[in-house]
Design a protein around this motif. Sequence first.
Motif, PDB file in Angstrom:
ATOM      1  N   MET A 147       0.643  -1.197  -0.168  1.00 14.18           N
ATOM      2  CA  MET A 147       0.084   0.012  -0.150  1.00 14.18           C
ATOM      3  C   MET A 147       0.827   1.150  -0.067  1.00 14.18           C
ATOM      4  O   MET A 147       1.852   1.411   0.639  1.00 14.18           O
ATOM      5  N   ASP A 148       0.397   2.343  -0.557  1.00 15.84           N
ATOM      6  CA  ASP A 148       0.960   3.485  -0.893  1.00 15.84           C
ATOM      7  C   ASP A 148       1.017   4.163   0.551  1.00 15.84           C
ATOM      8  O   ASP A 148       0.200   4.133   1.255  1.00 15.84           O
ATOM      9  N   ALA A 149       2.655   4.528   1.031  1.00 14.11           N
ATOM     10  CA  ALA A 149       2.692   5.044   2.374  1.00 14.11           C
ATOM     11  C   ALA A 149       2.047   6.400   2.253  1.00 14.11           C
ATOM     12  O   ALA A 149       2.017   6.842   3.473  1.00 14.11           O
ATOM     13  N   ASN A 150       1.825   7.023   1.437  1.00 19.76           N
ATOM     14  CA  ASN A 150       1.463   8.368   1.399  1.00 19.76           C
ATOM     15  C   ASN A 150      -0.100   8.686   1.436  1.00 19.76           C
ATOM     16  O   ASN A 150      -0.643   9.885   1.516  1.00 19.76           O
ATOM     17  N   VAL A 151      -0.710   7.591   1.137  1.00 15.62           N
ATOM     18  CA  VAL A 151      -2.341   7.575   1.040  1.00 15.62           C
ATOM     19  C   VAL A 151      -2.959   8.006   2.462  1.00 15.62           C
ATOM     20  O   VAL A 151      -2.385   7.699   3.303  1.00 15.62           O
ATOM     21  N   VAL A 152      -3.824   9.009   2.341  1.00 13.43           N
ATOM     22  CA  VAL A 152      -4.663   9.435   3.648  1.00 13.43           C
ATOM     23  C   VAL A 152      -5.672   8.566   3.507  1.00 13.43           C
ATOM     24  O   VAL A 152      -6.647   8.323   2.773  1.00 13.43           O
ATOM     25  N   LEU A 153      -5.932   7.977   4.820  1.00 14.14           N
ATOM     26  CA  LEU A 153      -6.994   7.134   5.066  1.00 14.14           C
ATOM     27  C   LEU A 153      -8.417   7.903   5.181  1.00 14.14           C
ATOM     28  O   LEU A 153      -8.424   9.085   6.064  1.00 14.14           O
ATOM     29  N   GLN A 154      -9.197   7.515   4.975  1.00 16.98           N
ATOM     30  CA  GLN A 154     -10.698   8.059   5.130  1.00 16.98           C
ATOM     31  C   GLN A 154     -11.695   6.895   5.736  1.00 16.98           C
ATOM     32  O   GLN A 154     -12.294   6.147   4.849  1.00 16.98           O
ATOM     33  N   ILE A 155     -11.649   7.083   6.931  1.00 20.07           N
ATOM     34  CA  ILE A 155     -12.290   5.817   7.762  1.00 20.07           C
ATOM     35  C   ILE A 155     -13.715   6.082   7.768  1.00 20.07           C
ATOM     36  O   ILE A 155     -14.402   6.940   8.052  1.00 20.07           O
ATOM     37  N   ASP A 156     -14.279   4.910   7.348  1.00 20.89           N
ATOM     38  CA  ASP A 156     -16.029   4.892   7.475  1.00 20.89           C
ATOM     39  C   ASP A 156     -16.242   4.427   8.940  1.00 20.89           C
ATOM     40  O   ASP A 156     -16.283   3.014   9.367  1.00 20.89           O
ATOM     41  N   GLN A 157     -16.467   5.449   9.572  1.00 20.90           N
ATOM     42  CA  GLN A 157     -17.001   5.052  11.055  1.00 20.90           C
ATOM     43  C   GLN A 157     -18.159   4.037  11.061  1.00 20.90           C
ATOM     44  O   GLN A 157     -18.356   3.583  12.381  1.00 20.90           O
ATOM     45  N   ARG A 158     -18.699   4.019  10.452  1.00 18.81           N
ATOM     46  CA  ARG A 158     -20.210   2.935  10.573  1.00 18.81           C
ATOM     47  C   ARG A 158     -19.485   1.632  10.580  1.00 18.81           C
ATOM     48  O   ARG A 158     -20.195   0.561  11.033  1.00 18.81           O
ATOM     49  N   GLU A 159     -18.139   1.355  10.156  1.00 15.04           N
ATOM     50  CA  GLU A 159     -17.826  -0.047   9.906  1.00 15.04           C
ATOM     51  C   GLU A 159     -16.212  -0.186  10.702  1.00 15.04           C
ATOM     52  O   GLU A 159     -16.005  -1.183  11.244  1.00 15.04           O
TER      53      GLU A 159
END
Length: 219
Positions: A147-159
């Motif tokens: 996985m790309d180390a620079n990617v910004v996570l966008q977490i789905d808090q529903r899951e």
Amino acid sequence: MEFRISKRVANGDLTATRIKERLQHTRLPADPSRVDPELDGRDWPRVIQDRFAGALQPSAVLIPIVERREGLTVLLTERAAHLKHHPGQISFPGGRMEQSDRDLQETALRETQEEIGVGPEHVSVAGYLAPLPTVSGYAVTPIVGLMDANVVLQIDQREVAAAFEVPLAFLLDSANQEHSSRRYEGIEIPVIAYYYQARKIWGATAVMIAELQKKLLLK
């Protein structure tokens, strides 16, 4: 809590390139609904083995490996506490195969984007592990991806409640595995667990890590 780090991995013997080499001959299963319980590595009771002999629900997870300056890490997620199944447990992003998915790789990448916002363009698939059975009736195929180390996570808090990284060297050191058992429907089920910074990684996720260890550390 003290823990060990695999010297072989910590010394740089295992790199992203070597991971690709180790997994280059692996393939997706011909039948995603079937598993071989013996590949699981656990001494399942006969009644559970019989249950695994039939068709299971195909599913897939992504094992995201990230190349950091300090070394390789593995990204895991903590499931949301309100979920019906396995609330609060540590897992890899993934889920059941949908009819619209071309294959299990697409399943894992789709679920990863839905859960933590990492699109397929940020993941380079390195290979696959054999499908593993779960007592809940799933055949789970792990997809190993860089996985790309620079990617910004966008977490789905529903899951997903949270996402965190664990050094790959820690997970590949057998000294950090704990073996025990738990009762499920009156049957003793073998359990593998890892403890990292107050988090318990166990169940199918821990078994997948143990299988990854076998693949990556083969001589």
